[in-house]
Design an enzyme around this catalytic site. Structure first.
Site, PDB file in Angstrom:
ATOM      1  N   ASP A  54       0.848  -1.205   0.000  1.00 14.39           N
ATOM      2  CA  ASP A  54       0.000   0.000   0.000  1.00 14.39           C
ATOM      3  C   ASP A  54       0.885   1.257   0.000  1.00 14.39           C
ATOM      4  OD1 ASP A  54       0.976  -0.452   2.608  1.00 14.39           O
ATOM      5  OD2 ASP A  54      -0.800   0.425   3.564  1.00 14.39           O
TER       6      ASP A  54
ATOM      7  N   HIS B 178       9.559  -0.400   8.784  1.00 19.32           N
ATOM      8  CA  HIS B 178       8.644  -1.532   9.021  1.00 19.32           C
ATOM      9  C   HIS B 178       8.677  -2.532   7.863  1.00 19.32           C
ATOM     10  CE1 HIS B 178       6.600   0.548  12.323  1.00 19.32           C
ATOM     11  NE2 HIS B 178       6.386   1.589  11.534  1.00 19.32           N
TER      12      HIS B 178
HETATM   13  C1  BDR Z   1       2.595  -0.525   8.587  1.00 19.68           C
HETATM   14  O1  BDR Z   1       1.504   0.361   8.325  1.00 19.68           O
HETATM   15  C2  BDR Z   1       1.797   1.176   7.217  1.00 19.68           C
HETATM   16  O2  BDR Z   1       1.510   2.486   7.520  1.00 19.68           O
HETATM   17  C3  BDR Z   1       3.252   0.990   6.914  1.00 19.68           C
HETATM   18  O3  BDR Z   1       3.496   1.118   5.526  1.00 19.68           O
HETATM   19  C4  BDR Z   1       3.552  -0.389   7.413  1.00 19.68           C
HETATM   20  O4  BDR Z   1       3.232  -1.358   6.444  1.00 19.68           O
HETATM   21  C5  BDR Z   1       3.201  -0.175   9.928  1.00 19.68           C
HETATM   22  O5  BDR Z   1       2.261  -0.316  10.945  1.00 19.68           O
HETATM   23 CA    CA Z   2       2.876  -0.693   4.076  1.00 17.00          CA
END
Ligand code: BDR
Ligand code: CA
Length: 308
Positions: free
Chosen positions: A13, A243
């Protein structure tokens, strides 16, 4: 002796840290990107798909981009985290000046099924957004559970969440999908916030990368400025959190992580919706609860810089 690269479908995303994950994928010869499938999350799906197409062009990737779920399986979509990823989902960097093609033919969940069946036992699904596409693929073709090489998910929190005190964003965005994906009998690795919050690309490291890491380093600095500012504001961090990169590094450098094997359940109702918790049962998930975060950040920097 060269080993065949691992085949990866990236379900994403984009998203600033998703963009960094694509930078990392581009750099790794041991990972071959079969397809990019998009999902709502950091922005609506039209925006995340546009961002995937833009990133493909900007980074010189060749994988097809297939648009996916616009909303969770069975609830309305929540608000996009514009305070973290910007109004355009990519930290509000300038995306103008590129003629982008339309997305490639085929919906995300259909292409996941087709590709997993085409390469039995060889495809790793790496999900770094809400799990709606994976759940739709499983519903349409339960046989894929026995055909994937593995499923690696950035998501979940066993300590504090990041959208509520209990829940991490990717799971919170579609808890029903996450529950189905985690209950299925396929080999799942979860890379939760407990690990990823330790994976920080410091501001100093980002500036060093921009100076010494070629175009990839300059792009990493550019795309992360708003995101790093948000982490400074909300978490008091010096830098930004990798992340989604961490999910990919768990494939290439598993020795950086400490795993725990246990079934995981997802709460779907009430104020704890999206919470992940240890459960009873006999389909264990490999949960990477701990990580050497500084080494992971250094590994990321070296990988993207040396590829340029
Ligand atoms: C996850 O949520 C999204 O905002 C980031 O891209 C990552 O995949 C972190 O909680
Ligand atoms: Ca993400």
């Amino acid at each position: 002796m060269s080993v065949a690269p691992r085949l990866v479908i990236l379900d994403t995303d984009p998203g600033v840290d998703d963009a960094l994950a694509l930078l990392y994928l581009r750099a790794r010869l041991d990972l071959k990107l079969l397809a990019i499938t998009t999902v709502f999350g950091n922005a609506d799906v039209e925006t995340t798909t546009r961002n995937a197409l833009w990133l493909r062009a900007r980074l010189g990737l060749s994988a097809p981009v297939h648009p996916g779920a616009a909303a969770p399986l069975s609830r309305p979509r929540g608000r996009a985290p514009v305070h973290v990823h910007g109004e355009n989902g990519l930290g509000d960097i300038d995306l103008s000046g590129r003629d982008l093609p339309p997305p490639d033919a085929g919906a995300a969940h259909d292409r996941i099924v087709e590709l997993v069946r085409a390469y039995p036992g060889a495809v790793t699904l790496v999900a770094i957004g809400p799990l709606s596409n994976l759940a739709l693929a499983l519903r349409a073709a339960p046989d894929i559970a026995g055909l994937v090489a593995g499923v690696t998910i950035m998501g979940g929190a066993f300590g504090r969440g990041n959208v509520t005190p209990y829940a991490e964003a990717n799971i919170h965005n579609d808890p029903e999908a996450a529950a189905e994906v985690l209950a299925a009998s396929w080999p799942v690795t979860l890379v939760p916030l407990d690990a990823t919050m330790a994976c920080v690309l410091t501001d100093t490291a980002a500036h060093d990368l921009a100076r010494d890491g070629g175009d990839a380093g300059r792009f990493a600095l550019e795309v992360t400025r708003g995101y790093a500012a948000a982490y400074a504001r909300h978490e008091g961090l010096d830098g930004c959190v990798l992340h989604d990169v961490a999910a990919l590094v768990s494939l290439t450098a598993p020795e950086l992580f400490s795993p725990r094997f246990a079934p995981v359940a997802v709460t779907t109702e009430g104020e704890r919706a999206g919470q992940t918790a240890w459960a009873a049962g006999d389909s264990p998930t490999r949960v990477l609860l701990g990580v050497d975060g500084p080494r992971l950040a250094e590994h990321f920097g070296q990988a993207i810089a040396s590829a340029d």
